[in-house]
Structure formats: structure tokens, C-alpha cells
Design an enzyme around this catalytic site. Structure first.
Site, PDB file in Angstrom:
ATOM      1  CG  HIS A   8      -0.199  -0.241   2.511  1.00  0.00           C
ATOM      2  ND1 HIS A   8       0.350  -1.472   2.837  1.00  0.00           N
ATOM      3  CD2 HIS A   8       0.115   0.590   3.538  1.00  0.00           C
ATOM      4  CE1 HIS A   8       0.941  -1.378   4.016  1.00  0.00           C
ATOM      5  NE2 HIS A   8       0.821  -0.137   4.450  1.00  0.00           N
ATOM      6  CB  CYS A  64       7.271  -1.092   0.323  1.00  0.00           C
ATOM      7  SG  CYS A  64       8.958  -0.900   0.924  1.00  0.00           S
ATOM      8  N   GLY A  65       6.755   1.621   1.161  1.00  0.00           N
ATOM      9  CA  GLY A  65       6.841   2.983   1.682  1.00  0.00           C
ATOM     10  C   GLY A  65       8.223   3.579   1.516  1.00  0.00           C
ATOM     11  CB  THR A  66      11.348   2.971   3.075  1.00  0.00           C
ATOM     12  OG1 THR A  66      11.261   1.556   3.333  1.00  0.00           O
ATOM     13  CG2 THR A  66      10.730   3.745   4.236  1.00  0.00           C
ATOM     14  N   GLY A  67      10.932   1.411   0.202  1.00  0.00           N
ATOM     15  CA  GLY A  67      11.698   0.542  -0.697  1.00  0.00           C
ATOM     16  C   GLY A  67      12.559  -0.446   0.070  1.00  0.00           C
ATOM     17  CB  ILE A  68      14.056  -0.245   3.422  1.00  0.00           C
ATOM     18  CG1 ILE A  68      14.795   1.029   3.011  1.00  0.00           C
ATOM     19  CG2 ILE A  68      14.968  -1.115   4.303  1.00  0.00           C
ATOM     20  CD1 ILE A  68      15.078   1.990   4.157  1.00  0.00           C
ATOM     21  N   GLY A  69      11.898  -2.417   3.152  1.00  0.00           N
ATOM     22  CA  GLY A  69      11.351  -3.715   3.591  1.00  0.00           C
ATOM     23  C   GLY A  69      11.181  -4.680   2.427  1.00  0.00           C
ATOM     24  CG  HIS A  97      29.490  -0.627 -11.386  1.00  0.00           C
ATOM     25  ND1 HIS A  97      30.183   0.335 -10.702  1.00  0.00           N
ATOM     26  CD2 HIS A  97      29.747  -0.423 -12.711  1.00  0.00           C
ATOM     27  CE1 HIS A  97      30.837   1.090 -11.582  1.00  0.00           C
ATOM     28  NE2 HIS A  97      30.586   0.660 -12.800  1.00  0.00           N
ATOM     29  NE  ARG A 133      36.210  -1.821 -11.992  1.00  0.00           N
ATOM     30  CZ  ARG A 133      36.042  -1.292 -13.209  1.00  0.00           C
ATOM     31  NH1 ARG A 133      36.467  -1.928 -14.275  1.00  0.00           N
ATOM     32  NH2 ARG A 133      35.464  -0.121 -13.352  1.00  0.00           N
ATOM     33  CG  HIS A 134      31.830  -4.112 -12.726  1.00  0.00           C
ATOM     34  ND1 HIS A 134      31.986  -3.512 -11.499  1.00  0.00           N
ATOM     35  CD2 HIS A 134      32.227  -3.192 -13.643  1.00  0.00           C
ATOM     36  CE1 HIS A 134      32.426  -2.282 -11.648  1.00  0.00           C
ATOM     37  NE2 HIS A 134      32.588  -2.057 -12.946  1.00  0.00           N
TER      38      HIS A 134
END
Ligand code: RB5
Length: 152
Positions: A8, A64-69, A97, A133-134
Site C-alpha cells: 500500500h 513499498c513505503g521506503t523501498g527497504i522492507g 556494476h 571486476r564487475h
């Protein structure tokens, strides 16, 4: 095919991204949620992450609200590299990268206009597969996931 999902707190950004994809006639599969009623973000993170991990979809976008969860949950699925992005440089670099396969954004921290910009960059930037390297570093991340990594 792009996998889309949100809770939401991110449905406004997902709706904006869907309009961007519709305008360009780009195919997507929307795994929900579909209203602004409170829901649990791991459900949608899991659905989108599984679709990307099993190659039903090439890339995913989760909000989500922050993108974090929703990124934390998506990253629990093997093969997923979900990145929370809050600027254009990050949207580009996490493809170039990190070979990120899911873009995560937050509806309470990012505008709809910026979310569309970040999605456009994410979906059109290739991984720098020719830069050893990537590929080496992304492989090291997979090795950690598979329990075969040695830091020695
Ligand atoms: C929901 O209130 C909120 O916790 C969720 O959208 C997300 O921000 C979690 O990381």
C-alpha cells in the site's frame, strides 16, 4: 517481461511505472497489491522475486513505503539482487556494476516523476558484463548466497 509488485505504501509509484510501461507498450506482469488497503510487503516481494529468479520475468520493480522492507524480503530469494534506489546515478550503477535484477523504490520518499526516471534508467541500462571486476564481484555475491565463498 517486467515483474511489478508493491504494498500500500508503494502503489502510487507502481501505478506511475505502469503508465510509463503502457505508454511504451512494454510488457509487464502485475503481481499486486491492487488497492491502498494495508497489506504485508513480503507477499509481493516474494511473488516478484520468484518470477525473476525463475526467469518468467527478466527484471522486476517493487515499491513499498521506503523501498527497504520489500528489498530485504526480495533479497531472501536465491538469485535476486534487489537494490533500493533514490537517485538517477544509483539506478544506473546498480545495473552496470551490480547487475541488480529488481529495482526497489519508496512511495513515501520518492516522487512519481522520479520513480519513472529511475525505472527508465534501470530498464535501459545493461550490466557491464565485459568488465571482469564487475562479473567477479557479482559472482562473489552469488558465492556468499550459495555458501561457497571464501574471504581468504
Ligand atoms: C508499511 O507501512 C511500510 O512499513 C512498508 O511500506 C515499507 O516501507 C517497509 O519497509
Amino acid at each position: 517481461m517486467i515483474a511489478l509488485g508493491c504494498d500500500h505504501g508503494g502503489i502510487n509509484l507502481k501505478t506511475a511505472v505502469m503508465k510509463y510501461l503502457d505508454d511504451r507498450k512494454l510488457e509487464y506482469k502485475d503481481f499486486g497489491c491492487y488497492t491502498d488497503e494495508s497489506v504485508d510487503y513480503p507477499i509481493y516481494a516474494y511473488k516478484v522475486a520468484k518470477a525473476v529468479a525463475n526467469k518468467e520475468c527478466e527484471l522486476g520493480i517493487l515499491c513499498c513505503g521506503t523501498g527497504i522492507g520489500i528489498s530485504i524480503a526480495a533479497n531472501k530469494v536465491k538469485g535476486i539482487r534487489a537494490a533500493v534506489v533514490s537517485n538517477e546515478f544509483g539506478a544506473e550503477m546498480t545495473r552496470r556494476h551490480n547487475n541488480a535484477n529488481i529495482l526497489c523504490m519508496g512511495g513515501r520518499v520518492t516522487s512519481e516523476e522520479d520513480a519513472v526516471k529511475f525505472a527508465h534508467i534501470f530498464l535501459t541500462t545493461p550490466f557491464s558484463a565485459d568488465e571482469e571486476r564487475h562479473t567477479r564481484r557479482v559472482q562473489m555475491v552469488s558465492d556468499i548466497e550459495n555458501g561457497v565463498f571464501s574471504a581468504e
